[in-house]
Design a protein around this motif. Structure first.
Motif, PDB file in Angstrom:
ATOM      1  N   UNK A 107       0.802  -1.228   0.000  1.00  0.00           N
ATOM      2  CA  UNK A 107       0.000   0.000   0.000  1.00  0.00           C
ATOM      3  C   UNK A 107       0.830   1.271   0.000  1.00  0.00           C
ATOM      4  N   UNK A 108       2.139   1.137   0.141  1.00  0.00           N
ATOM      5  CA  UNK A 108       2.999   2.327   0.069  1.00  0.00           C
ATOM      6  C   UNK A 108       3.884   2.205  -1.167  1.00  0.00           C
ATOM      7  N   UNK A 109       4.503   3.309  -1.539  1.00  0.00           N
ATOM      8  CA  UNK A 109       5.445   3.198  -2.636  1.00  0.00           C
ATOM      9  C   UNK A 109       6.802   3.769  -2.223  1.00  0.00           C
ATOM     10  N   UNK A 110       7.850   3.136  -2.739  1.00  0.00           N
ATOM     11  CA  UNK A 110       9.204   3.622  -2.518  1.00  0.00           C
ATOM     12  C   UNK A 110       9.718   4.126  -3.861  1.00  0.00           C
ATOM     13  N   UNK A 111      10.100   5.397  -3.889  1.00  0.00           N
ATOM     14  CA  UNK A 111      10.507   6.020  -5.151  1.00  0.00           C
ATOM     15  C   UNK A 111      11.876   6.678  -5.003  1.00  0.00           C
ATOM     16  N   UNK A 112      12.536   6.877  -6.135  1.00  0.00           N
ATOM     17  CA  UNK A 112      13.813   7.590  -6.134  1.00  0.00           C
ATOM     18  C   UNK A 112      13.742   8.765  -7.089  1.00  0.00           C
ATOM     19  N   UNK A 113      14.362   9.862  -6.682  1.00  0.00           N
ATOM     20  CA  UNK A 113      14.434  11.047  -7.552  1.00  0.00           C
ATOM     21  C   UNK A 113      15.735  11.790  -7.277  1.00  0.00           C
ATOM     22  N   UNK A 114      16.104  12.646  -8.218  1.00  0.00           N
ATOM     23  CA  UNK A 114      17.269  13.499  -8.000  1.00  0.00           C
ATOM     24  C   UNK A 114      16.847  14.759  -7.269  1.00  0.00           C
ATOM     25  N   UNK A 115      17.784  15.333  -6.528  1.00  0.00           N
ATOM     26  CA  UNK A 115      17.516  16.627  -5.907  1.00  0.00           C
ATOM     27  C   UNK A 115      18.791  17.458  -5.949  1.00  0.00           C
ATOM     28  N   UNK A 116      18.691  18.697  -5.496  1.00  0.00           N
ATOM     29  CA  UNK A 116      19.812  19.641  -5.501  1.00  0.00           C
ATOM     30  C   UNK A 116      20.446  19.690  -6.898  1.00  0.00           C
ATOM     31  N   UNK A 117      19.608  19.833  -7.900  1.00  0.00           N
ATOM     32  CA  UNK A 117      20.080  19.973  -9.267  1.00  0.00           C
ATOM     33  C   UNK A 117      20.732  18.717  -9.804  1.00  0.00           C
ATOM     34  N   UNK A 118      20.496  17.566  -9.180  1.00  0.00           N
ATOM     35  CA  UNK A 118      21.063  16.309  -9.671  1.00  0.00           C
ATOM     36  C   UNK A 118      22.239  15.824  -8.836  1.00  0.00           C
ATOM     37  N   UNK A 119      22.599  16.583  -7.804  1.00  0.00           N
ATOM     38  CA  UNK A 119      23.753  16.199  -6.973  1.00  0.00           C
ATOM     39  C   UNK A 119      23.482  14.962  -6.139  1.00  0.00           C
ATOM     40  N   UNK A 120      22.263  14.818  -5.662  1.00  0.00           N
ATOM     41  CA  UNK A 120      21.953  13.681  -4.790  1.00  0.00           C
ATOM     42  C   UNK A 120      20.721  12.931  -5.289  1.00  0.00           C
ATOM     43  N   UNK A 121      20.606  11.700  -4.835  1.00  0.00           N
ATOM     44  CA  UNK A 121      19.416  10.899  -5.085  1.00  0.00           C
ATOM     45  C   UNK A 121      18.672  10.774  -3.768  1.00  0.00           C
ATOM     46  N   UNK A 122      17.400  11.111  -3.784  1.00  0.00           N
ATOM     47  CA  UNK A 122      16.576  10.946  -2.588  1.00  0.00           C
ATOM     48  C   UNK A 122      15.730   9.700  -2.776  1.00  0.00           C
ATOM     49  N   UNK A 123      15.822   8.794  -1.796  1.00  0.00           N
ATOM     50  CA  UNK A 123      14.937   7.633  -1.809  1.00  0.00           C
ATOM     51  C   UNK A 123      13.878   7.898  -0.755  1.00  0.00           C
ATOM     52  N   UNK A 124      12.617   7.782  -1.115  1.00  0.00           N
ATOM     53  CA  UNK A 124      11.579   8.083  -0.131  1.00  0.00           C
ATOM     54  C   UNK A 124      10.416   7.108  -0.184  1.00  0.00           C
ATOM     55  N   UNK A 125       9.766   6.964   0.988  1.00  0.00           N
ATOM     56  CA  UNK A 125       8.599   6.099   1.075  1.00  0.00           C
ATOM     57  C   UNK A 125       7.408   7.012   1.290  1.00  0.00           C
ATOM     58  N   UNK A 126       6.323   6.748   0.580  1.00  0.00           N
ATOM     59  CA  UNK A 126       5.186   7.647   0.739  1.00  0.00           C
ATOM     60  C   UNK A 126       3.869   6.935   0.508  1.00  0.00           C
ATOM     61  N   UNK A 127       2.811   7.648   0.873  1.00  0.00           N
ATOM     62  CA  UNK A 127       1.464   7.159   0.610  1.00  0.00           C
ATOM     63  C   UNK A 127       0.935   7.824  -0.665  1.00  0.00           C
ATOM     64  N   UNK A 128       1.877   8.277  -1.517  1.00  0.00           N
ATOM     65  CA  UNK A 128       1.491   8.998  -2.736  1.00  0.00           C
ATOM     66  C   UNK A 128       0.547   8.168  -3.602  1.00  0.00           C
ATOM     67  N   UNK A 129      -0.425   8.840  -4.193  1.00  0.00           N
ATOM     68  CA  UNK A 129      -1.348   8.194  -5.140  1.00  0.00           C
ATOM     69  C   UNK A 129      -1.032   8.647  -6.562  1.00  0.00           C
ATOM     70  N   UNK A 130      -0.297   9.754  -6.663  1.00  0.00           N
ATOM     71  CA  UNK A 130       0.079  10.278  -7.982  1.00  0.00           C
ATOM     72  C   UNK A 130       1.606  10.246  -8.080  1.00  0.00           C
ATOM     73  N   UNK A 131       2.104   9.769  -9.209  1.00  0.00           N
ATOM     74  CA  UNK A 131       3.550   9.718  -9.414  1.00  0.00           C
ATOM     75  C   UNK A 131       3.868  10.385 -10.755  1.00  0.00           C
ATOM     76  N   UNK A 132       4.783  11.356 -10.764  1.00  0.00           N
ATOM     77  CA  UNK A 132       5.262  11.859 -12.052  1.00  0.00           C
ATOM     78  C   UNK A 132       6.583  11.167 -12.361  1.00  0.00           C
ATOM     79  N   UNK A 133       6.676  10.617 -13.575  1.00  0.00           N
ATOM     80  CA  UNK A 133       7.748   9.702 -13.930  1.00  0.00           C
ATOM     81  C   UNK A 133       8.649  10.310 -15.007  1.00  0.00           C
ATOM     82  N   UNK A 134       9.950  10.266 -14.784  1.00  0.00           N
ATOM     83  CA  UNK A 134      10.913  10.767 -15.765  1.00  0.00           C
ATOM     84  C   UNK A 134      11.024   9.803 -16.945  1.00  0.00           C
TER      85      UNK A 134
END
Lengths: 293, 248
Positions: A107-134
């Motif tokens: 029921x949760x999702x674990x997603x990865x995205x870049x942050x700080x202009x691409x310097x780091x990867x953030x891995x996060x767990x959320x109850x998100x229902x909407x995901x924007x995908x690269x």
């Protein structure tokens, strides 16, 4: 699980459908008509016509989604991000944004995205229902399906469409190029391209550039800009000529298979992100490499 | 006719100055200065141009921390008339940002609300859609060109495969692209005067849970070979070999 997908990019539509294949039932909402979309495993394709503005498309998706789907997966294009923002407020749900990796977990999702202009990867767990995908969530492999298509006319909303104009010129398909020759500020002048073009042609490469080259100096058109704020490419060979390798740029070519760099400055950050490098003049290097081919 | 223009300004870390702790892989953010976010500058420029053409007032809102006054001074120097710096920003909590900003906008007279299409640090691009939904206003995004006339705006909006020319009644929200203008460099006198101008600083009163738990935030590891040649000839030979291998 049931997925509703919105994408106004043909490539990303295929990548998302192919990624979701086997994970559940998928309905694709597409404003772009293309028969090839039917072969990627969607249980249904809804072709959107009529008023393709942010509010009208969003209001349509809200009705379509209500009570019938678990997740709304949206391609991260300008229209996609706007729709994700609008719908998330109307539904009061969390958005996992700009992700390049998704795992569904109880029921949760674990997603990865870049942050700080691409310097780091953030891995996060959320109850998100909407995901924007690269772009690049999967290779986009056809599944051999023959999805049925339904056409829907979207009624006008608050924003009125006056005219629609297809983008000028042919879309440069950098994302599909197997070799890319990319130039940076080190090129020195626009005319320098004349010495790069024959070389690119010889090895069957597309030409791309860094942000300053495309957006500040306009030596190349804006649609050839590789970077965090531009195209994200993954060729077999990425040749960076006179590109210093700021994080903005690296974030757009990090998935390339082999990276080759030529730069005068031996301390340029690009040398930390390349497989093969030459410290020296890029014009001489191009000539030399060409002579050994 | 004169317009009340509200422009949203973001401050971000000066990304080129963010270093990575080589033993933990975490970013070192302490002491890193903030700068004016790239597209926010285009939004301010467009707001000031609208005012110069039609008359009216430009109000800027920045949701950040107390360092935000520095960026706001730059916005003043570009021609912003009044600025609000709201503190209490939370990294990655776009829902909070949207609600804080929307609440502030609704307290200020506004015909046109301008913002950047996507910010240079997180690139979420969600804010415009969220704010327009909260305020119930028409929203036009990724503007290449913006014209106001009477109670109406006309916008050229860049899409994935096509550009659209659209119209909306005011008040409306518009997000701008980088191509819309070249932001000005304010003259020194304006910068000095901007430093003396009154600024409103207040604390955000709204609380919103992000619904997101950060598991890790690390620099991606580079697994490149890093074979670097100082000898041009040797390097060219080796690289030609690699290219031939792939193209054969």
């Amino acid at each position: 699980m049931k997925f509703l997908v919105f994408s106004d990019s043909l490539d990303v539509s295929k990548q998302i459908l192919s990624f979701l294949n086997g994970k559940g039932e998928t309905r694709l909402l597409s404003p772009r008509e293309d028969n090839s979309l039917r072969g990627y495993g969607a249980s249904e394709i809804v072709l959107l016509k009529g008023s393709l503005t942010i509010d009208s498309v969003s209001e349509f998706i809200l009705k379509e989604f209500a009570g019938s789907f678990d997740y709304l997966i949206i391609a991260s294009t300008s229209l996609g991000r706007d729709i994700a923002g609008y719908i998330s407020e109307k539904m009061n749900v969390t958005v996992a944004h700009e992700v390049f990796s998704i795992a569904f977990k109880d029921g949760k999702i674990v997603t990865k995205r870049f942050d700080l202009g691409g310097k780091v990867v953030i891995e996060e767990e959320s109850s998100a229902k909407i995901v924007t995908v690269l772009p690049g969530i999967s290779e986009g492999t056809p599944s051999g399906s023959n999805s049925p298509v339904r056409v829907v006319e979207i009624p006008a909303g608050k924003v009125r469409v006056v005219s629609v104009e297809p983008k000028k010129g042919k879309e440069v398909e950098l994302e599909k190029a197997s070799i890319i020759v990319s130039v940076g500020r080190g090129l020195g002048k626009k005319e320098g391209l004349q010495q790069i073009e024959p070389f690119a042609k010889k090895i069957g490469a597309e030409i791309a550039g860094s942000r300053p080259v495309c957006l500040d100096y306009h030596w190349l058109s804006e649609d050839r800009q590789v970077g965090y704020s531009g195209r994200k490419v993954r060729p077999k060979i990425y040749l960076a000529l006179g590109i210093s390798g700021q994080i903005q740029h690296i974030a757009g070519m990090r998935d390339s298979k082999i990276v080759i760099a030529v730069n005068k400055d031996k301390n340029a950050p690009i040398f930390q992100e390349c497989d093969y490098g030459i410290v020296g003049d890029l014009y001489t290097a191009v000539q030399k490499i060409s002579s050994y081919l | 006719m004169p317009y009340n223009i509200v422009v949203l300004v973001k401050q971000i870390y000066d990304l080129e100055l963010v270093k990575i702790n080589s033993s933990t892989g975490e970013p070192v953010l302490e002491g890193v200065p903030f700068r004016f976010e790239t597209l926010s500058k285009n939004a301010v420029e467009e707001a000031v141009r609208l005012k110069e053409k039609h008359g009216g007032k430009v109000t800027a809102i920045l949701f950040g921390n107390d360092k935000g006054t520095q960026v706001m001074k730059e916005a003043y120097a570009m021609g912003v008339d009044e600025g609000f710096v709201i503190t209490g920003y939370q990294e990655g909590n776009v829902a909070l940002t949207a609600r804080v900003l929307a609440a502030k906008i609704s307290q200020i007279p506004h015909d046109i609300v301008l913002l950047g299409n996507q910010s240079a640090d997180s690139m979420s691009g969600l804010l415009g859609g969220k704010i327009s939904a909260i305020l119930g206003l028409p929203y036009v995004s990724n503007a290449l060109k913006l014209e106001a006339s009477g109670q109406k705006i006309t916008v050229e909006s860049a899409g994935e495969a096509e550009n659209m020319k659209v119209e909306a009644d005011l008040p409306a929200v518009v997000s701008v692209s980088q191509e819309i203008n070249e932001p000005r460099f304010p003259p020194v006198m304006q910068i000095i005067q901007a430093g003396r101008k009154k600024m409103n600083v207040e604390q955000a009163q709204i609380r919103v849970e992000s619904g997101i738990k950060v598991l890790s935030r690390l620099a991606p590891k580079s697994e490149r070979k890093k074979v670097i040649f100082d000898d041009m000839d040797k390097g060219a030979q080796e690289i030609a070999k690699v290219i031939k291998e792939v193209t054969k």
